[in-house]
Design an enzyme around this catalytic site. Structure first.
Site, mmCIF file in Angstrom:
data_model
loop_
_atom_site.group_PDB
_atom_site.id
_atom_site.type_symbol
_atom_site.label_atom_id
_atom_site.label_comp_id
_atom_site.label_asym_id
_atom_site.label_seq_id
_atom_site.Cartn_x
_atom_site.Cartn_y
_atom_site.Cartn_z
ATOM 1 N N ASP A 43 0.866 -1.172 0.000
ATOM 2 C CA ASP A 43 0.000 0.000 0.000
ATOM 3 C C ASP A 43 0.910 1.231 0.000
ATOM 4 O OD1 ASP A 43 -1.665 2.124 0.534
ATOM 5 O OD2 ASP A 43 -2.670 1.182 2.246
ATOM 6 N N TYR A 100 -8.998 15.809 -8.522
ATOM 7 C CA TYR A 100 -8.005 15.032 -9.278
ATOM 8 C C TYR A 100 -6.992 15.969 -9.942
ATOM 9 C CZ TYR A 100 -6.083 11.791 -12.742
ATOM 10 O OH TYR A 100 -5.227 11.029 -13.504
HETATM 11 P P1 NAD Z 1 -5.838 1.829 -12.837
HETATM 12 O O1 NAD Z 1 -6.490 3.025 -12.230
HETATM 13 O O2 NAD Z 1 -6.701 0.933 -13.651
HETATM 14 O O3 NAD Z 1 -5.131 0.964 -11.720
HETATM 15 C C1 NAD Z 1 -4.605 1.587 -10.589
HETATM 16 C C2 NAD Z 1 -3.776 0.603 -9.798
HETATM 17 O O4 NAD Z 1 -3.389 1.279 -8.600
HETATM 18 C C3 NAD Z 1 -4.528 -0.658 -9.383
HETATM 19 O O5 NAD Z 1 -3.756 -1.803 -9.693
HETATM 20 C C4 NAD Z 1 -4.669 -0.481 -7.862
HETATM 21 O O6 NAD Z 1 -4.694 -1.704 -7.151
HETATM 22 C C5 NAD Z 1 -3.456 0.364 -7.537
HETATM 23 N N1 NAD Z 1 -3.578 1.085 -6.275
HETATM 24 C C6 NAD Z 1 -4.669 1.729 -5.796
HETATM 25 N N2 NAD Z 1 -4.424 2.223 -4.575
HETATM 26 C C7 NAD Z 1 -3.133 1.896 -4.275
HETATM 27 C C8 NAD Z 1 -2.304 2.093 -3.147
HETATM 28 N N3 NAD Z 1 -2.753 2.739 -2.053
HETATM 29 N N4 NAD Z 1 -1.042 1.604 -3.179
HETATM 30 C C9 NAD Z 1 -0.581 0.933 -4.261
HETATM 31 N N5 NAD Z 1 -1.330 0.698 -5.353
HETATM 32 C C10 NAD Z 1 -2.592 1.176 -5.357
HETATM 33 O O7 NAD Z 1 -4.554 2.280 -13.694
HETATM 34 P P2 NAD Z 1 -4.341 3.535 -14.637
HETATM 35 O O8 NAD Z 1 -5.656 4.078 -15.126
HETATM 36 O O9 NAD Z 1 -3.324 3.117 -15.612
HETATM 37 O O10 NAD Z 1 -3.761 4.672 -13.669
HETATM 38 C C11 NAD Z 1 -2.419 4.649 -13.207
HETATM 39 C C12 NAD Z 1 -1.945 6.083 -12.981
HETATM 40 O O11 NAD Z 1 -2.050 6.798 -14.205
HETATM 41 C C13 NAD Z 1 -2.752 6.878 -11.951
HETATM 42 O O12 NAD Z 1 -1.900 7.704 -11.203
HETATM 43 C C14 NAD Z 1 -3.674 7.713 -12.824
HETATM 44 O O13 NAD Z 1 -4.102 8.896 -12.188
HETATM 45 C C15 NAD Z 1 -2.750 8.006 -13.990
HETATM 46 N N6 NAD Z 1 -3.459 8.394 -15.215
HETATM 47 C C16 NAD Z 1 -4.316 7.531 -15.824
HETATM 48 C C17 NAD Z 1 -4.996 7.936 -16.976
HETATM 49 C C18 NAD Z 1 -5.958 7.028 -17.685
HETATM 50 O O14 NAD Z 1 -6.704 7.511 -18.557
HETATM 51 N N7 NAD Z 1 -6.004 5.746 -17.388
HETATM 52 C C19 NAD Z 1 -4.775 9.219 -17.486
HETATM 53 C C20 NAD Z 1 -3.881 10.066 -16.836
HETATM 54 C C21 NAD Z 1 -3.231 9.647 -15.702
#
Ligand code: NAD
Length: 241
Positions: free
Chosen positions: A54, A142
């Protein structure tokens, strides 16, 4: 291979962008330590080491990073709250900043001394184009957290610029990930939400986690040796205008 001999530590590597980055870095020869809140998501990940972590648990995060001795730190953990300022509760504000920012603060703070001692390193923070770059609907808290990520990135980059440690952030647009599909689901009309999210990219599609991983490889490798302190936008043209 582009990351031969390097050690990488990644939070939120269970799915989406974090997983793609972990597996791409492994394929490029790095010794990858992949972590995620949900350990079961890591069962089949291609990485040298993987375990449940975590990222909001400061002691556990800092111990894991100290043990990993990373040359590359990827701070990927983050959560997207949906809503305007009118919707945002104090609890959501606190949770968003704890997960999206404080984890990166704690990760960088503990990784930096070792990187400096070893003569260099590359920190890659995951921000978003929905931040100080552009506004997106219903991304009040966000965007505030992701703008803070850009600010932390620039601050660390400047303070460490003579040490060999570089610090950059990646600002993705809309990227195909399990949480993106969940957001479409949560909207109440999956197909309409999907159409709307695709339409905001002039390229007419969402990005893939693998495309984001390619940018992370560049930033983690010595190919980007002259780059620090920047918010690297990768968004299919969303923020162009
Ligand atoms: P996702 O949101 O589908 O998955 C997130 C992962 O984070 C999961 O595996 C979850 O178990 C893990 N997680 C959640 N809380 C946690 C914690 N306390 N400690 C450790 N792990 C934890 O994946 P995503 O959409 O690829 O997002 C990843 C990052 O990319 C995030 O920071 C998100 O804000 C950023 N992001 C995503 C997008 C998008 O469109 N998907 C766009 C811009 C930025």
């Amino acid at each position: 291979m582009r990351l031969n001999g390097k050690r990488a530590f990644i939070t939120a590597a269970g799915q989406g962008i974090g997983r793609a980055v972990a597996e791409a870095m492994t394929a490029e020869g790095a010794h990858v330590v992949a972590t995620d809140l949900k350990g079961d998501l890591l069962s089949d990940i291609k990485a040298a080491e993987s375990f449940a972590l975590d990222a909001t648990d400061k002691d556990a995060l800092q111990k894991a990073i100290t043990d990993a001795k990373p040359d590359i730190l990827v701070n990927c953990a983050g959560f997207v709250h949906n809503g305007t300022i009118a919707d945002c509760t104090d609890e959501q504000w606190g949770f968003a900043f704890d997960l999206n920012c404080r984890t990166q603060f704690h990760g960088m703070q503990v990784a930096l001394p070792g990187m400096v001692e070893r003569g260099g390193g590359s920190i890659i923070n995951v921000s978003s184009v929905a931040s100080s770059i552009i506004a997106a609907p219903n991304r009040f808290v966000y965007a505030a957290t992701k703008a803070a990520v850009i600010a932390m990135t620039k601050s660390v980059a400047l303070d460490y610029v003579t040490t060999g440690v570089r610090c950059n952030c990646i600002c993705p647009g809309t990227v195909d990930s399990p949480s993106l599909h969940q957001r479409w689901e949560d909207s109440g009309d999956y197909e309409a939400a999907k159409k709307q999210f695709i339409a905001r990219q002039p390229m007419g599609r969402v990005g893939t986690p693998e495309e984001i991983a390619k940018l992370a490889i560049y930033l983690g490798s010595d190919e980007s040796a002259f780059t620090t302190g920047h918010a690297h936008v990768i968004d299919g043209g969303w923020s162009v205008g």
